[in-house]
Design an enzyme around this catalytic site. Structure first.
Site, PDB file in Angstrom:
ATOM      1  N   HIS A  13     -20.512  11.901 -15.118  1.00  0.00           N
ATOM      2  CA  HIS A  13     -20.641  13.140 -15.907  1.00  0.00           C
ATOM      3  C   HIS A  13     -21.714  13.040 -16.995  1.00  0.00           C
ATOM      4  O   HIS A  13     -21.478  13.395 -18.155  1.00  0.00           O
ATOM      5  CB  HIS A  13     -19.291  13.531 -16.511  1.00  0.00           C
ATOM      6  CG  HIS A  13     -18.308  14.058 -15.513  1.00  0.00           C
ATOM      7  ND1 HIS A  13     -18.227  15.396 -15.173  1.00  0.00           N
ATOM      8  CD2 HIS A  13     -17.377  13.425 -14.752  1.00  0.00           C
ATOM      9  CE1 HIS A  13     -17.280  15.559 -14.263  1.00  0.00           C
ATOM     10  NE2 HIS A  13     -16.750  14.375 -13.985  1.00  0.00           N
ATOM     11  N   ASP A  52     -20.308  13.821  -9.056  1.00  0.00           N
ATOM     12  CA  ASP A  52     -20.349  14.156 -10.484  1.00  0.00           C
ATOM     13  C   ASP A  52     -21.141  13.113 -11.264  1.00  0.00           C
ATOM     14  O   ASP A  52     -20.712  12.623 -12.317  1.00  0.00           O
ATOM     15  CB  ASP A  52     -18.944  14.331 -11.072  1.00  0.00           C
ATOM     16  CG  ASP A  52     -18.281  15.633 -10.622  1.00  0.00           C
ATOM     17  OD1 ASP A  52     -18.988  16.475 -10.021  1.00  0.00           O
ATOM     18  OD2 ASP A  52     -17.079  15.807 -10.854  1.00  0.00           O
ATOM     19  N   ASP A  87     -18.126  18.358  -7.448  1.00  0.00           N
ATOM     20  CA  ASP A  87     -18.008  19.792  -7.713  1.00  0.00           C
ATOM     21  C   ASP A  87     -18.751  20.202  -8.981  1.00  0.00           C
ATOM     22  O   ASP A  87     -19.222  21.334  -9.098  1.00  0.00           O
ATOM     23  CB  ASP A  87     -16.536  20.205  -7.802  1.00  0.00           C
ATOM     24  CG  ASP A  87     -15.752  19.396  -8.818  1.00  0.00           C
ATOM     25  OD1 ASP A  87     -15.932  18.165  -8.876  1.00  0.00           O
ATOM     26  OD2 ASP A  87     -14.947  19.992  -9.556  1.00  0.00           O
ATOM     27  N   HIS A  88     -18.901  19.288  -9.939  1.00  0.00           N
ATOM     28  CA  HIS A  88     -19.594  19.631 -11.186  1.00  0.00           C
ATOM     29  C   HIS A  88     -21.098  19.763 -10.994  1.00  0.00           C
ATOM     30  O   HIS A  88     -21.717  20.664 -11.572  1.00  0.00           O
ATOM     31  CB  HIS A  88     -19.301  18.581 -12.268  1.00  0.00           C
ATOM     32  CG  HIS A  88     -18.016  18.817 -12.990  1.00  0.00           C
ATOM     33  ND1 HIS A  88     -17.949  19.281 -14.278  1.00  0.00           N
ATOM     34  CD2 HIS A  88     -16.732  18.663 -12.591  1.00  0.00           C
ATOM     35  CE1 HIS A  88     -16.688  19.398 -14.646  1.00  0.00           C
ATOM     36  NE2 HIS A  88     -15.924  19.020 -13.634  1.00  0.00           N
ATOM     37  N   HIS A 159     -15.769  13.436  -2.248  1.00  0.00           N
ATOM     38  CA  HIS A 159     -15.421  13.946  -3.583  1.00  0.00           C
ATOM     39  C   HIS A 159     -14.550  15.182  -3.379  1.00  0.00           C
ATOM     40  O   HIS A 159     -15.012  16.314  -3.449  1.00  0.00           O
ATOM     41  CB  HIS A 159     -16.688  14.296  -4.367  1.00  0.00           C
ATOM     42  CG  HIS A 159     -16.423  14.629  -5.811  1.00  0.00           C
ATOM     43  ND1 HIS A 159     -16.628  13.723  -6.834  1.00  0.00           N
ATOM     44  CD2 HIS A 159     -15.967  15.758  -6.410  1.00  0.00           C
ATOM     45  CE1 HIS A 159     -16.321  14.285  -7.992  1.00  0.00           C
ATOM     46  NE2 HIS A 159     -15.903  15.525  -7.753  1.00  0.00           N
ATOM     47  N   HIS A 190     -13.803  12.456  -7.851  1.00  0.00           N
ATOM     48  CA  HIS A 190     -13.098  13.668  -8.286  1.00  0.00           C
ATOM     49  C   HIS A 190     -11.945  13.357  -9.240  1.00  0.00           C
ATOM     50  O   HIS A 190     -11.786  14.022 -10.265  1.00  0.00           O
ATOM     51  CB  HIS A 190     -12.598  14.472  -7.088  1.00  0.00           C
ATOM     52  CG  HIS A 190     -12.087  15.839  -7.450  1.00  0.00           C
ATOM     53  ND1 HIS A 190     -12.826  16.741  -8.178  1.00  0.00           N
ATOM     54  CD2 HIS A 190     -10.905  16.459  -7.193  1.00  0.00           C
ATOM     55  CE1 HIS A 190     -12.124  17.858  -8.342  1.00  0.00           C
ATOM     56  NE2 HIS A 190     -10.960  17.711  -7.767  1.00  0.00           N
ATOM     57  N   HIS A 192     -10.060  11.137 -12.068  1.00  0.00           N
ATOM     58  CA  HIS A 192     -10.596  10.324 -13.159  1.00  0.00           C
ATOM     59  C   HIS A 192      -9.765   9.090 -13.486  1.00  0.00           C
ATOM     60  O   HIS A 192     -10.135   8.309 -14.355  1.00  0.00           O
ATOM     61  CB  HIS A 192     -10.764  11.184 -14.416  1.00  0.00           C
ATOM     62  CG  HIS A 192     -11.912  12.128 -14.341  1.00  0.00           C
ATOM     63  ND1 HIS A 192     -12.426  12.790 -15.438  1.00  0.00           N
ATOM     64  CD2 HIS A 192     -12.676  12.522 -13.289  1.00  0.00           C
ATOM     65  CE1 HIS A 192     -13.445  13.553 -15.067  1.00  0.00           C
ATOM     66  NE2 HIS A 192     -13.603  13.419 -13.760  1.00  0.00           N
TER      67      HIS A 192
END
Length: 387
Positions: A13, A52, A87-88, A159, A190, A192
């Site tokens: 991220h 991500d 997805d991010h 993911h 995906h 965490h």
């Protein structure tokens, strides 16, 4: 027998600003740098990243610069970086592109954009499918059913939401039975928090988790499993794994009782105030009686002396409607007793604090208006007031 080691990382991220804080954005960059340090130190044969990489599809310039700088270090060390999108960082518009495409253009990563086109790392074959949303989950299952690895030593990068981990409607797209059985290793992103599933035949499903604490729900998992990366050893017929933890800023969910808030904060400081350069973040659960917000916030400001950020996570204090509070007073009560009862029963001061305030008042000027104002404050009119 050749020794082949791969480092699995996920959900970095880059660009994430937890609570919109500059230092939290830097924390995320620091954790990524630590992961690259580990890969170089361990002389791994490659890194797999399961989505991500960035927090958003259009990451800030600083996030891209950090990614380029760290990936150049990997390239100079001869370590390939194999990645899928999550997805991010997947495009939200048809005309947008994956940010991974830019990094691939500079030969810094290998982006697995075609499910049926694997990347070969020595004798290991690596397949990957970037995040597929709920609306296309049947298509995802079809893609999975068609995947047939060329050899036994094979990895599948995904993911996706997995039912066995997140069994809520709309939260998962696949379950373990949907995974093609010919792979020896399934590396998932995906989620965490770290998780491992041992399947028949020595097959492994492994969730690397995020390398930093990005939500308060991750704190419990961090305390049990740590944060970092997973080192996968493919030397034998069956892969083996080893968790490698990194140094992250600690976060705690703590409960403070407002009935004795100063003492609670003193104990908090005594327990958590350390010389660590990365001071902790606190997610506070309030218990006890409800107190005026200005009083509460003034007391909580003391936490700023040993933590860079704190937040009220849950407020479980009991509300008290002052209109409904009745103080049973003796007929011969004094102004001092009125004030004392108000401070203890309504304003939630301790008995010691209330006695101290009354004593201060008694030592002050005895002018009539002082008593009148105090009596107004506690809702008692002075019947002896002269007009």
């Amino acid at each position: 027998m050749s020794k082949t080691q791969i480092l699995h990382i996920s959900d970095t991220h880059l660009g994430k600003r937890q609570y919109n804080l500059d230092f939290r954005e830097q924390d995320v960059y620091d954790t990524f740098s630590q992961l690259i340090d580990i890969a170089i130190k361990e002389h791994v044969d490659g890194i797999i990243h399961t989505g991500d990489l960035f927090d958003i599809n259009d990451p800030p310039n600083k996030a891209e610069i950090v990614a380029i700088r760290e990936l150049k270090r990997l390239k100079e060390a001869g370590i390939p970086f194999i990645v899928i999108a999550g997805d991010h960082d997947s495009p939200k518009k048809f005309t947008a592109i994956y940010p991974q495409k830019i990094l691939e253009e500079f030969d810094l990563i290998k982006f697995l954009s075609k499910p049926d086109t694997p990347y070969k790392l020595g004798e290991i074959t690596i397949y990957g499918i970037s995040h597929v949303p709920n609306v296309a989950k049947e298509r995802l299952k079809e893609l999975l059913s068609r995947l047939k690895p060329e050899n036994k030593k094979s990895i599948l990068l995904l993911h996706q939401g997995l039912k066995e981990v997140l069994p809520y409607e709309g939260a998962w797209q696949i379950q373990i039975d949907d995974l093609p059985k010919a792979f020896s290793y399934y590396a998932l992103g995906h989620f965490h928090t770290r998780r491992v599933f041992q399947l028949d035949g020595g097959r492994i499903i492994e969730i690397a988790g995020s390398p930093d604490i990005l939500r308060e729900e991750e704190i419990e998992g961090y305390e049990k499993e740590g944060k970092g990366a997973t080192l996968i050893d493919f030397s034998g017929d069956i892969p083996t794994i080893q968790k490698i933890n990194i140094d992250v800023r600690k976060q705690y969910v703590v409960t403070l009782n407002t009935n004795n808030l100063r003492e609670e904060i003193r104990k908090l400081r005594e327990k958590y105030d350390t010389n660590n350069e990365k001071k902790p973040i606190f997610h506070i659960i309030l218990e006890g009686k409800s107190i005026p917000k200005n009083v509460l916030m003034k007391e909580l400001q003391e936490i700023n002396n040993f933590a860079p950020y704190w937040r009220i996570y849950k407020d479980n204090t009991k509300e008290k409607d002052e209109k409904d509070v009745k103080i049973d007073l003796p007929t011969d009560t004094t102004i001092e007793n009125l004030i004392y009862n108000y401070l203890v029963k309504i304003a939630n001061f301790s008995e010691t604090e209330a006695r101290m305030i009354v004593d201060i008042i008694n030592r002050a000027d005895e002018r009539e208006y002082v008593k009148e104002e105090l009596m107004k404050m506690i809702g008692v009119e002075n019947d002896n007031k002269k007009n």
